[in-house]
Write an enzyme that holds these catalytic residues in place. Sequence first.
Site, PDB file in Angstrom:
ATOM      1  N   CYS A 180       4.738  -9.450  -1.852  1.00 29.31           N
ATOM      2  CA  CYS A 180       5.042  -8.268  -2.666  1.00 29.31           C
ATOM      3  C   CYS A 180       4.596  -6.988  -1.976  1.00 29.31           C
ATOM      4  CB  CYS A 180       4.468  -8.375  -4.064  1.00 29.31           C
ATOM      5  SG  CYS A 180       2.702  -8.254  -4.194  1.00 29.31           S
TER       6      CYS A 180
ATOM      7  N   CYS B 171      -4.175  -1.865  -8.052  1.00 31.60           N
ATOM      8  CA  CYS B 171      -4.602  -1.458  -6.709  1.00 31.60           C
ATOM      9  C   CYS B 171      -6.121  -1.405  -6.618  1.00 31.60           C
ATOM     10  CB  CYS B 171      -4.044  -0.073  -6.366  1.00 31.60           C
ATOM     11  SG  CYS B 171      -2.261   0.008  -6.409  1.00 31.60           S
TER      12      CYS B 171
END
Lengths: 145, 154
Positions: B59, B128
Amino acid sequence: MFSRSSLFNEIKYQSQNSNRYLSSGNEQLSDLKYGKVSDVTLDSLAEAFELLDFQSNEFPEYDVEYANGVLTVKFGHAHGTYVINKQSPNKQIWLSSPLSGPKRYDFLDNRWIYKHDSSCLHDLLSKEISEILKRPVSFGDCDYT
Amino acid sequence: MLRNVQSKLRPILGPNSPALSQAFYHKKVIDHYENPRNVGSLDKKKTSVGTGLVGAPACGDVMKLQIEVDANGKIVDAKFKTFGCGSAIASSSLATEWVKGKNINEAGEIKNSDIAKELSLPPVKLHCSMLAEDAIKAALKDYKTKNEKEAVRN
């Protein structure tokens, strides 16, 4: 900024067992089945959030948006925003919760499971949305719970 | 990337267009993205260096974070390389800043929520900051594993 291939080559040599992002539990789940199951899961959750019952003055900024595999539910400034999205490359569903932060769910035994603690996506939503609404709410009637 | 779009759209939409402002990265993210701290590599063969490599190549986000630890357990240097979005780069850049000078136990207590808060990451980008926390933990684990082995050998 960085070379994609060099980093990717490096990661190949890492011990893959210790890397939770290289999920290995879902190899039996085909792309086709993942696509169907995740769509049904998100459709069903979007509907449940749209039908969530509360007085309109409780959460005047409440908003449900579902597009391109991303479900965004806004409870307003005081409570924050949930984002639940498809992550097709890993065959996962990702959750971002204003109460508990980010989690990645794998499809195991017909449910969406967070592998670290074996908890289920819908149980977490039931618990947290009940906290926000200050009364019991259940997502147990959604698909794949 | 995004800032190019921003500069192209600004003349059309005006500097304070509320509809667009939601899509911008916070200035702290832009700062780390444009001036990333501690980019690079340490010698992963050294016993004093711990390497954490996390992410999903499929990804697109891959993060490498390395720490160098002195004899007292203090992190004296840290480097990172990240392939990913602006938030992933900023999260790992900030993580290297924060671990430097800490001892290895303190570094293990850095939470994704602290990183997300410092960078004002929006909900969809909390992942993140989690990747950065995982990278720190992986580097610490690698360092500890290496040094346990070394202790057995001696």
